[in-house]
Scaffold this active site. Structure first.
Site, PDB file in Angstrom:
ATOM      1  CG  ASP A  49       1.753  -1.119   3.358  1.00  0.00           C
ATOM      2  OD1 ASP A  49       0.820  -0.549   4.106  1.00  0.00           O
ATOM      3  OD2 ASP A  49       1.543  -1.942   2.875  1.00  0.00           O
TER       4      ASP A  49
ATOM      5  CG  HIS B 152      -1.688  -0.994   1.594  1.00  0.00           C
ATOM      6  ND1 HIS B 152      -1.406  -2.288   2.058  1.00  0.00           N
ATOM      7  CD2 HIS B 152      -3.014  -1.119   1.486  1.00  0.00           C
ATOM      8  CE1 HIS B 152      -2.425  -2.861   2.482  1.00  0.00           C
ATOM      9  NE2 HIS B 152      -3.544  -2.332   1.835  1.00  0.00           N
TER      10      HIS B 152
ATOM     11  CG  ASP C  45      -8.616 -10.682   7.911  1.00  0.00           C
ATOM     12  OD1 ASP C  45      -8.737 -11.865   7.407  1.00  0.00           O
ATOM     13  OD2 ASP C  45      -8.240  -9.567   7.439  1.00  0.00           O
TER      14      ASP C  45
ATOM     15  CG  ASP D   7      -5.054 -11.340   7.569  1.00  0.00           C
ATOM     16  OD1 ASP D   7      -5.810 -11.839   6.699  1.00  0.00           O
ATOM     17  OD2 ASP D   7      -5.278  -9.979   7.725  1.00  0.00           O
TER      18      ASP D   7
ATOM     19  CD  GLU E 145      -7.090 -12.050   3.333  1.00  0.00           C
ATOM     20  OE1 GLU E 145      -6.608 -11.238   3.004  1.00  0.00           O
ATOM     21  OE2 GLU E 145      -7.332 -12.273   4.518  1.00  0.00           O
TER      22      GLU E 145
ATOM     23  CG  HIS F  31     -10.958 -11.310   3.173  1.00  0.00           C
ATOM     24  ND1 HIS F  31     -10.299 -10.334   2.670  1.00  0.00           N
ATOM     25  CD2 HIS F  31     -10.129 -11.277   4.463  1.00  0.00           C
ATOM     26  CE1 HIS F  31      -9.433  -9.494   2.971  1.00  0.00           C
ATOM     27  NE2 HIS F  31      -9.291 -10.106   4.219  1.00  0.00           N
TER      28      HIS F  31
HETATM   29 CO   LIG Z   1      -6.131  -9.700   1.978  1.00  0.00          CO
HETATM   30 CO   LIG Z   2      -7.408 -10.776   5.703  1.00  0.00          CO
END
Ligand SMILES: [Co+2]
Ligand SMILES: [Co+2]
Ligand SMILES: [Co+2]
Ligand SMILES: [Co+2]
Ligand SMILES: [Co+2]
Ligand SMILES: [Co+2]
Ligand SMILES: [Co+2]
Ligand SMILES: [Co+2]
Lengths: 430, 430, 430, 430
Positions: C97, C94, C300, C302, C261, C264
């Site tokens: 980031d 991003h 999430d 991750d 993802e 997700h």
């Molecule tokens: Co993602």
């Molecule tokens: Co995620």
């Protein structure tokens, strides 16, 4: 016995890639580690019904208008044929699974005991053993508001009479455990429910069961199978931790242990290995219902296990905890509603058994290699130091600990939990 | 005190439609039933952060580069101004909410106690009371792997020292309870965790707290706040039933009670009223965190309560259980991240207080009318008969019950649970 | 570059058991199948914060009071060092980031482009490639109520300006795709939201992005990343099916594809392979964020992928669908908050890459063996018959079909779905 | 009609506190706003079965060994008696609800049409109207793998013939809509499923239905009822957004609308009002199944609605969207399995109708007062300014917007979303 032989296409026992009953694993035969059981309920009773559809299996013993006891015998023939084909050494049943309900409980019990005699002969001949028996205290409408927790004490009495019969029969068949699953011991709405009173009823009931067990000399374990919900909105035997508190409340924590099901763990918000590890930590591990829930479904799908890494971790925790004593690994699993071929039953069990064996071999590697256990031990090593020992030995008060912190201006330094490293390690064993 | 006066637009205390502190409800003042508390953590500490975004509130006392203690005093000014505007008689705090962390625990504790002195003056002046204090054992990285359950005993010691300070300060401020929330007392992965050992550590810790409470003469309740997960994957204080089992295991069931939060109940798969009713049934009800979870979100949203029928049922169970003793109704709730106006804080509390008062008035009607309670009693009436009494008195064995069933060919007749009728009845009170 | 070299303990690139970039799999190099990318956001930006705790990682480039651009360069050094150690050929980022936000968007964009120049040099030198860039339209408070869907058109404009900058920079860096994740494109409460209007705003925004893409000659894919919720209660890009309907509504179904993802998918109630298979069926598959959600957590997480059978099925569906074109496999995953050692970053990526390679080899076996595909084809074989073809060709009306059924008294016979057999088959490839 | 009169205890129509059919609300009669329908399926077909227990209701028309058509007529008598007692003006049914399946589809259809004739007489006499009819394409084993999406085109044909019959009969009975619920249109496992092919089959099927509707001159709406899962693991009509994309894909977005159920919304991760608001925004709102899911249960509980604030918001969105055209409010709800008294059916419907009327009156206040709508309008007011209009009119490109931001160094200022204020406002209407 012709009927049963033609029910399945195959006549030869399933063959396995990993499961060799006599293969030694960590000093014990594979069969003695795994103690596989086939369950009557899912494989011979459930006809493929679901909340939106009817019987898909059309098993001959379910044909409408048949003679109930003849159908029960037919069912038993097929069941023992499946046991033979899968080579699982144990089976499990509810009373209502094996024989039709009669006009009175006496008649129902008679029916059950008659099939018990059929079982005895078949068991003697085949070498099959009974892992556990149980009473169905949830299907009939009399139990719609609970068995032990029913607002009507007559239902409590009826349930007691039913359990007495199955417990004694289990004992006679040399069953190794007796299970209670409280599918209706809970509530649909708090509006009509007195939770405290119902818990007391349940505690009383369980105490009577334990008392009777000792009276008849039954040596097996009494097991509660936790489940959070379904059919009931809330069930009192929610999960392992809840059952533990319940046992303590009613003085039963030394008498009763748990039969843990993967799908029920999932529905309660836990992993299977969590429930297993916790039950060992609390000293109430008994047996398992090996199956699988669908992570996307909010109900009990009771599928055959198929995720190898998850099964390996469950097996690892069982072995690490000491393995089964009188418990075992019951396939509380049903073939999917669309799996209408009789052979699907054989395939499902054989694949599951082989995968469990494979999971056991992975657990063996984990144990033998030792790195997982060492990582845990190393993480807590500080507790072997003086302060750690003093704390656990009760030698430190809040005041002493505070004085220590202040005197040394203590600032503990966190260390990496190494989760990804350990997950990678686990995958090396898969 | 100018700063605080200009922080909120409004200067006059909130007005209410239902909440009249002195109004008599079931023989007690409304204020004494409800015992409202505003919590520091959500209203003055959380800056509007979420996992994907930063500070939206930009409170002046969070400005970077400021003098920590001055900011803490500013925050206290605003806090007491909010207390005044809402007219809630209690507040609650964590040590780290009220004062900045120092270079050592001694310094941190000193900071906390200094603000404690500020509090004391403000409390004396305003009449505000402290519902409970608590130590933040979860935000700092030293606690990332647990406080009492940390693999490092030094962290246990550090936590003990921190709790000692807050417990004593709570006592000095005449706080009526002391709370422990075990946000990091759990695990991220079983792979690096020894559950049994960690439970023992936690049991030891809690025993030390209880011992210290008695030593200093603190008369309030020690409360555990159950939560199943978040931040940690699994937390040991999962729900009321789990905490009960834990207390029994470590001999604490007479010393420790629970602080029940609506959102945590939801995350554990329960309704709020279930947790309340169960806690009363088990004898461990203490206090509540009144808030609300979003049924579509899988995390702790800690919203202000707003569903009147649900709140009325919670209140009904509290009143029916005997109401609060030293506990109270803490708004463990935060305005949404987009509610960036200071006045949103006043509005949210005032609306919630008024809705709680309205819920209390509904509960009063339920109690006064008596039909709900009568329906429950009537449902269990059979247990007042001879057999029911004999069963509960331990006079019946499995064998006796079975004999009774067989002799009478008993067939219990189910009765309607009347759920829709009762739900309709409840809606008449809304 | 000394700093980066001393950040990680290890200096030698990770070694792999399965991942050999040049190994041929189904006629293509492994590296070309997998197209691994490391993401900036999780590995270099997230400091270990969670909703209840602060920074645990204490990365040097996050030190308070530092020079933002210097820290950004330091971060870039470490990032490229991690890329080197893992040997992943791609990265993703991003705008926020990689460079600090300035006082104005012009300054912020300048900062971003300066680091873009740093990247260009490093990319040239190392051979690293950019899988995709994206703009952070969710962290700053200006976006708290949405970017394109904000009630304030100025925020729409600001977001447009930010996307323009990152899209152009992505183009200049030869990025192969451009991603949009609508973390704030949704709502917290319907009470203040006009859903239809916000969808129109979002449709307009996306059309502008597509228009600009063509204007500047960017050939990569524009990708939407579906997610149902979190941070927002409800997000408009809920899942693949929802995004498909949205694209149709705004005439974008040929211009925009999805970045799927795993976590997700799970949050939306789907398996990863479902979302992949559906995206291929609808013609909008683009790329994946390979990670893992915790089935017991409602948010999430991750995490790095670690369930081999699940990964193998995802990989199978990707290969079967035709594999990636410009998309790739981005590790949108973060080491756990307790994994505070820099080396944990290397380990997590290397283990994940190796497991993905292993999953690919399993998918290769599935494809080569062909039995899974054949089973599916055989199941639908009836549709190749005359009636099946006629139906799909539009030659049959309801009336004609009914006439056929009645004339033949048709009674279709169900066939076993063979689920357990197929699940067993899959486990043979693991 | 003696049978029906003695089935229920009460003979006089239910009385209401809020529901007055002729009362004017926002310029229309209450009855015309609400358009209540009683559903056959839940009230007369479901016998109290659940996955763990059998029939609790023991309705006389379910007695084993009875004459199917006589039982169907008996059932119709009771149904119309319930309609009379509740005073709901509409009913809804599946073909299999009303008449027994015959040996062939011709016979089944004949049975259905015979009961259709019974209905016609009863409708003429009583004034009852048909809200919608539908075909049961999910209960029989032939549909176990789908109806339109079955791997066997003969099942597609069979389903087509069944729908043709019910659609025509619905037309003849002056039914105002026709509904399709795809309970088996989905999959149990992706391993045996070709998602793209099945979607095409479903699209084709729906096109045939629409074509036939026009051919016979049926003017009512064709409605799809979204549901994410159960009985099937994944259903193609997941939610409103998914159905919208499906309709666009197969060119049906102008022909087909949705029948939204509260419980299905919940299972898909949405609120009821979300699905309603979204359907209006997408132009596909048709009708609703008013019921309630249990937030703690992961399956379709189909309870009678009872949460007034939630119902009021649903009603508000319906009224705001323009209200029903040919759709209505169908009580797709069943009394609980323990509510075995016939009178429970009357009570449940009457309480629900009254609560819906109360919710409508609340919605009326919300509309009349106007503050909720004004708050939303005010929030988006910026979009009425020049830039907002230009953006939506397509006059602004990314480049132009970026130039504007840079030229003005734009920094949009966020405004409070005022969620708590609006929630408080809503509670003032309750
Ligand atoms: Co993602
Ligand atoms: Co995620
Ligand atoms: Co089980
Ligand atoms: Co189960
Ligand atoms: Co709380
Ligand atoms: Co909370
Ligand atoms: Co429905
Ligand atoms: Co439903």
């Amino acid at each position: 016995m012709k009927k049963s032989q033609s029910f399945f296409t195959q006549d030869k026992p399933a063959s396995f890639r990993y499961y060799k009953p006599d293969r030694k694993v960590l000093g014990k035969k594979m069969a003695d580690h795994l103690r596989f059981a086939v369950c009557y309920w899912h494989s011979f009773v459930w006809p493929g019904l679901d909340p939106f559809g009817g019987d898909t299996f059309q098993r001959p013993w379910h044909a409408a208008g048949g003679d109930g006891m003849k159908q029960a015998e037919h069912k038993a023939d097929i069941a023992f044929e499946l046991f033979r084909l899968t080579q699982a050494p144990y089976f499990t049943f509810h009373d209502r699974d094996i024989a039709p309900e009669g006009a009175t409980l006496r008649e129902s019990n008679r029916n059950v005991r008659k099939i018990g005699e059929v079982f005895e002969k078949k068991m003697r001949k085949s070498g099959m053993k009974l892992l556990w028996g149980t009473a169905n205290l949830f299907s009939h409408r009399r139990y719609m508001s609970g068995a032990a927790t029913n607002p009507d004490p007559e239902v409590f009495a009826y349930a007691a009479a039913q359990v007495k019969n199955v417990l004694e029969m289990t004992h006679e068949l040399k069953g190794e455990n007796y299970v209670l699953w409280g599918g209706r011991e809970g509530y649909e709405t708090l509006l009509n429910t007195d939770v405290g009173r119902e818990l007391d009823q349940l505690g009383k009931f369980l105490n009577l069961v334990v008392e009777h067990k000792h009276k008849i000399g039954f040596k097996g374990l009494i097991l509660i199978e936790p489940k959070p919900a379904e059919p009931t909105k809330h069930q009192y035997d929610y999960d392992v931790a809840t059952v533990y508190g319940f046992l303590r409340r009613y003085g039963l924590e030394k008498e009763v242990k748990v039969n843990i099901e993967q799908n029920h763990a999932l529905l309660a918000g836990h992993t299977f290995e969590h429930e297993i590890a916790l039950a060992y930590a609390l000293g109430i591990f008994g047996s398992i219902d090996m199956n699988r829930g669908d992570e996307q479904s909010g109900w009990d799908t009771d599928q055959f296990p198929n995720n190898l890494p998850q099964m390996a971790l469950a097996m690892y925790h069982i072995i690490k905890g000491g393995g089964f004593t009188s418990g075992g690994l019951n396939f509380d699993a049903k073939v999917r509603r669309q799996s209408i071929d009789p052979d699907d039953l054989v395939i499902a069990h054989a694949e599951a058994m082989d995968l469990c064996a494979r999971a056991l071999l992975i657990a063996e590697k984990m144990i033998d290699d030792g790195k997982l256990g060492q990582a845990v031990d190393a993480r807590y090593a500080g507790w072997k130091g003086k302060m750690g020992r003093d704390i656990l030995a009760g030698k430190m008060s809040l005041a002493k600990l505070a004085a220590h912190v202040e005197k040394t201006d203590l600032e503990p330094q966190p260390r990496s939990g190494g989760q990804e490293r350990l997950e990678g390690l686990v995958n090396r064993y898969i």
